[in-house]
Design a protein around this motif. Structure first.
Motif: not given
Length: 461
Positions: A22-30, A289-309
């Motif tokens: 996801x970070x790689x995708x964000x950096x490529x998008x930028x 630079x922001x795309x790195x924590x943004x990718x981690x945030x996207x991963x966090x959303x999904x990982x927290x979402x799995x546990x929440x479900x």
């Protein structure tokens, strides 16, 4: 649970495994966006200023729309957390995600059409507005495929295919480089269209990426079994409203944050053309630079979402805390790069030794020092917001963003930018203040997640 525990290490590795593509995708998008800036910057300061104002408008609308349709990700993650093979529920979210993407695209096109009027109303230079008008009216047609592609990207990431996005955006980068090279300056037998050529290249790029996502969804063995495009015309208003319930506050949060940065561009435009050009380059570096924590945030959303479900409170805590710690740690590295090597980073965009760029570079160097200072706050607020989205908690974070960015943040930018000698530097200090306030409040809300979970359990379907 101690940070060194085996369960935490397993979670950290799982978060990293999801975050890296996801970070790689964000950096490529930028990088796709950076290609436009690199080519347009060589057309001169006026073209760069016109592009900056246009992209400030379109970027705000596009980013907020991708947040809206990105609600597909936490909903799909929660369904998969509840039941590994939730075929019907996943298909419902996907289908209504397509509907929501079409609605968002129509709204964005209407607002972009009024973009030049907004530039004039905010007191921008008349020559810059005249240059920006045809550019924006072409560029806006890149948004419908971009919004749908963003929804598909969120979906495939939640389905465990995050690497697909990386490959597709790499393809988009290649298309955009060739398109800008051919159409801006006239190569490969194409006419030299200047600024308009860059806009046409963006349309070709986003359309190509959308087609690539569709091809993957139709051919991937796991995704194909969901029959995702079947009966796409069939309404499911309950799931549509679920997407709006989660997505609209995400959209509002992004409007508040992106609006702060876009608003800063308009403040800079009133201060001076050189300040605006320097702001554009410095902000581009900070955005990368922001795309790195943004990718981690996207991963966090999904990982927290799995546990929440799955109803796993300990898993929720591990997933969110792992993402926040990783995000803050990474931003210390980007802050160091901006602090110790700002000129080298600027040289990626402009010739820092050229006499005609001396004023632009001087302003950009000042702004990058402030950008280095707010990197930790930027990473913390991004990942904390992502963790809360995994809990489908989006309304209060939106209120926090609106308050923090626009009262302490934009208020400080106006006061220091126009009522002190700091001028452009004062605007950037205002950006830092807004990010810091939001980061503190979002981290506090995450720390109170147990009380939050009790309230969510009574309202979340």
């Amino acid at each position: 649970m101690p940070a060194a525990s085996p369960a935490w290490r397993v979670e950290a590795r799982a978060t990293l495994a999801l975050a890296l593509p996801l970070v790689a995708a964000n950096l490529l998008q930028m990088a796709v966006y950076a290609v436009d800036v690199i080519f347009v910057a060589r057309l001169g300061p006026q073209s760069l200023a016109a592009s900056s104002l246009s992209v400030s408008i379109l970027g705000l609308l596009l980013w907020s729309s991708t947040g809206l349709v990105g609600a597909v990700s936490p909903l799909v993650a929660a369904e998969l957390g509840r039941r590994r093979h939730a075929v019907r529920e996943v298909r419902r979210s996907f289908r209504m995600g397509l509907w929501l993407s079409a609605l968002a695209s129509a709204v964005v096109l209407l607002l972009c059409a009024a973009g030049p009027w907004f530039m004039q109303a905010t007191g921008q230079d008349a020559d810059v507005v005249a240059t920006a008008r045809p550019f924006l009216h072409i560029l806006m047609w890149s948004t419908p495929p971009a919004i749908v592609a963003a929804m598909l990207r969120s979906f495939v990431a939640a389905m465990g295919r995050a690497a697909v996005a990386t490959l597709i955006i790499a393809l988009g980068l290649a298309i955009n480089i060739v398109g800008n090279y051919a159409l801006v300056f006239g190569h490969f037998g194409c006419p030299a269209l200047g600024l308009q050529g860059s806009a046409i290249s963006s349309i070709v790029t986003t359309s190509g990426m959308l087609l690539a996502y569709v091809a993957v969804i139709l051919t991937d063995r796991r995704l194909r079994r969901y029959h995702l495009f079947g009966r796409w015309w069939r309404a499911d208003w309950v799931r549509f409203l679920d997407l709006l319930r989660v997505g609209l506050p995400i959209c509002g949060t992004i409007v508040a944050e992106a609006g702060l940065f876009s608003g800063a561009a308009f403040l800079m435009g009133r201060i001076g053309e050189a300040e605006l050009a320097g702001h554009t380059i410095a902000l581009q570096i900070a955005a990368v630079a922001f795309q790195i924590p943004f990718g981690i945030a996207q991963a966090g959303t999904i990982r927290v979402g799995y546990a929440f479900g799955a109803g796993d409170r300990a898993g929720i805590a591990r997933a969110g805390n792992a993402a926040i710690i990783l995000g803050i740690a990474v931003m210390t590295l980007t802050a160091s790069a901006m602090w110790f090597a700002p000129r080298q980073l600027l040289s990626l965009y402009v010739d820092t030794d050229a006499p005609e760029n001396a004023v632009l570079v001087a302003f950009a160097l000042q702004y990058m020092i402030v950008a280095a200072a707010f990197q930790l706050a930027d990473g913390a607020q991004a990942v904390a917001a992502g963790a809360l989205r995994g809990l489908q908690d989006t309304r209060v974070p939106m209120a926090i963003a609106v308050f923090g960015y626009w009262l302490p943040g934009f208020g400080t930018a106006i006061v220091l930018g126009f009522y002190t000698p700091l001028r452009g530097l004062g605007v950037w200090i205002g950006l830092a203040v807004g990010l810091l306030v939001v980061a503190i409040l979002l981290l506090y809300r995450w720390s109170r997640r147990d009380r939050l979970l009790m309230s969510l359990s009574a309202t979340t379907p």
